[in-house]
Design an enzyme around this catalytic site. Sequence first.
Site, PDB file in Angstrom:
ATOM      1  N   ASP A   1      -5.587  70.745 -14.453  1.00 49.21           N
ATOM      2  CA  ASP A   1      -5.724  69.311 -14.161  1.00 49.21           C
ATOM      3  C   ASP A   1      -5.585  69.067 -12.662  1.00 49.21           C
ATOM      4  OD1 ASP A   1      -5.524  66.570 -13.932  1.00 49.21           O
ATOM      5  OD2 ASP A   1      -3.900  66.330 -15.375  1.00 49.21           O
TER       6      ASP A   1
ATOM      7  N   LYS B   1       0.640  56.687  -5.737  1.00 48.54           N
ATOM      8  CA  LYS B   1       1.328  57.638  -6.620  1.00 48.54           C
ATOM      9  C   LYS B   1       2.002  58.752  -5.808  1.00 48.54           C
ATOM     10  CE  LYS B   1       0.219  60.250 -10.826  1.00 48.54           C
ATOM     11  NZ  LYS B   1      -0.900  60.506 -11.760  1.00 48.54           N
TER      12      LYS B   1
END
Lengths: 175, 619
Positions: B204, B86
């Site tokens: 997050d 990613k």
Amino acid sequence: MDRNHFELFALPVSFEIDASSLSERYQDLQRSTHPDRFTNATDREKRLSMQQASMINEAYQALKDPLKRAQYLLSLHGVDVKADSNTVMDTTFLMQQMELREALDDIMDASDPLAALEVFVADIESRVKDLVSQLQSLFKQSTDDSLKQAEALSLQLQFLYRLREEAEDREEALL
Amino acid sequence: MALLQISEPGEATAPHQHRLAVGIDLGTTNSLVATVKSGEAITLADKDGQHLLPSVVQYQQDNIVVGSAAKQVAASDPHNTISSVKRFMGRGFEDIKSELHGYEFIETESVPRIRTVAGDVSAVEVSSQILANLKQRAEESLADELQGVVITVPAYFDDAQRQATKDAAKLAGLKVLRLLNEPTAAAVAYGLDTGSEGVHAIYDLGGGTFDISILRLNRGVFEVLSTAGDSALGGDDMDHAIATWMAAEAGVDMDDAYLSRRMLNEARRAKEALTNADSVELNIELSDGKAWQGSIDSHQFNQLVDGLIKKTLLPCKRALRDAGISIEEVNDVVMVGGSTRVPRVREKVAEFFAKPPLVDIDPDKVVAIGAAIQADTLVGNKPDDEMLLLDVNPLSLGIETMGGLVEKVIPRNTTIPVARAQEFTTFKDGQTAMAVHVLQGERELVDDCRSLARFELRDIPPMVAGAARILVTFQVDADGLLEVTAKEQTSGVEASVQVKPSYGLEDNEIERMLKENFEHAKEDVEARKLREQQVEADRVLEAINAALAEDADALLNDEERATIISSLEALQQARDNDSAAKIKYAIDVADKTTADFAAKRMDASINKALSGHTLDEFE
């Protein structure tokens, strides 16, 4: 369909605005036009929904913020406020502008620049508040003369917004 | 030919069949798939009962291994086993050169590729393998074909990274209903669970990315007020910090890819163990076969990671400022992402927000759960649902002007979708072309921003400098993807690009890869195309029939209605008898025939949304 931003939200054309009605209606409008409501629709309806939702977002932003709202109201009266070059600024304000700018520059040399910035931003905020309440009464009068003054004040407001932004950027740089 | 069924006005169309839609959390370290089953959102397990799929892909000579099995061989086959891919999505060769990754990257004309025994692979292809694995898991465990997916991305992902994620989904044969920001997904799962209205901060911290979002939940509307973050900061960096410290302690360097992988594995183990222990023994087999032993305590660990945690607090401050929200106004702070298990992270976040963060939801699963709920709504299983997500663009979008400066067209944290236009003019007499360079980022200089795309507006009629009026329009859609058009207004000359990121795959590259995939799977490309058009035709038929049932009486005269119905009959006939190309043509005709109807419906729904509110109630 040609509605101005106020008509879109079924609100009276006025500088004074009922913030909770505005946000409630904004949500209602988005509920019926947002692309998430059209994921199974035809491509044309998807495109339309994106355009409508974009337009509603734009209108909402223009009404929510007092500076943008003042500029938009003036534009409805045929005044383009962003062309600030040809407007004569009041000399007291020009002086004030220079002083504020110098004050901001001096802060960076202060012993506790972060605390000094906080005081500075609070001062800007109170000036903003003051200008907004003046704008309120000028737009209420809505005479040629009061609109001219409103134009000048919205330029001042724009300056304060920029200064606040700069102060906040400096704060970020210090962290 | 089958007769078309037109429902009586006012009567609902046939009840929907439940459509299978899933939410996928495509994570740096682990990925997950979730769906709504009997009204409840659940994550789906693989055959061995595992919910988390390690985001690791091993390329063998003629086989591809995804997940735990790949993760297990990562240390013994580091060059062909790709993890944390990613981090490379939507990135150019220059961006990843400096990263500590141990792969052999090949510079190509479009995207950088990683050299493996099975050939050179791009980050998009590696990600598509992870997505395909989850797709298969979902279809097998639910025994149905997927109608659509919602894939989550870090809120701070730029246009190139979003586009790359969408390309990976396309390669995996998935229909993307929406790209959803991870913190927004978490808010949906959390907010619907607790029903708590007010302002929420979603912190997050994942394996490779950090996001902070400030959002307000009110009457079922999740309105994102601002977002900030760092798309290259996460738990991986903590592992690197520990591994680098270990290497120094052991007096070795980390050039050896095998040793480096062992170090990182040991670092991760230590980090996880320190969640519940004060001190952990370390054990590493060095390149010369000797063993190094040591230990790390939480004090040492905190020192190593404090700088990284501090880097997350600055975006928190910026997000609050952009939202116009003070720390006291934040009702609660929700922790998302595996790295928020680190006690030091919780401690520092609690200190910053002056309240203990909420840690009672599983930080690994909450994003996938939220994505599944959104997917269920978008695919049409809950037509009367009141939930609506209003998200923002994370980074400012602008255009290059004279002197290498960037003129912002859409500032960061503007609610999407959004369209904004700005006028530019020519700089030289007789200038007939203008280069449009689209950029993303907050800095003033072109060199400090990410270049998204370049295109040219040609055939501008020659005029004196400053006379041409070129209107450049930026449109960001609900996925956060940008389209730019430029138009010279006096002559009407127009040019547009769907922004294909400078570091993206070309459309024909994707086509080619898709074709190769089909060949690999021994699927017939033509049959596949026909099937796709048939599905699309069914979708269009259903959408227009539903629209007619709802609004035909109010908005159409007999003639208009007859025209639409005949185009639907033609479409139905094409769908049942013809080639993909003819079906596509019939869809286009039906689309054109319903243009006015669609516009009238949109107008009517705007009026309806405000019905009951009239101007005089304020006067």
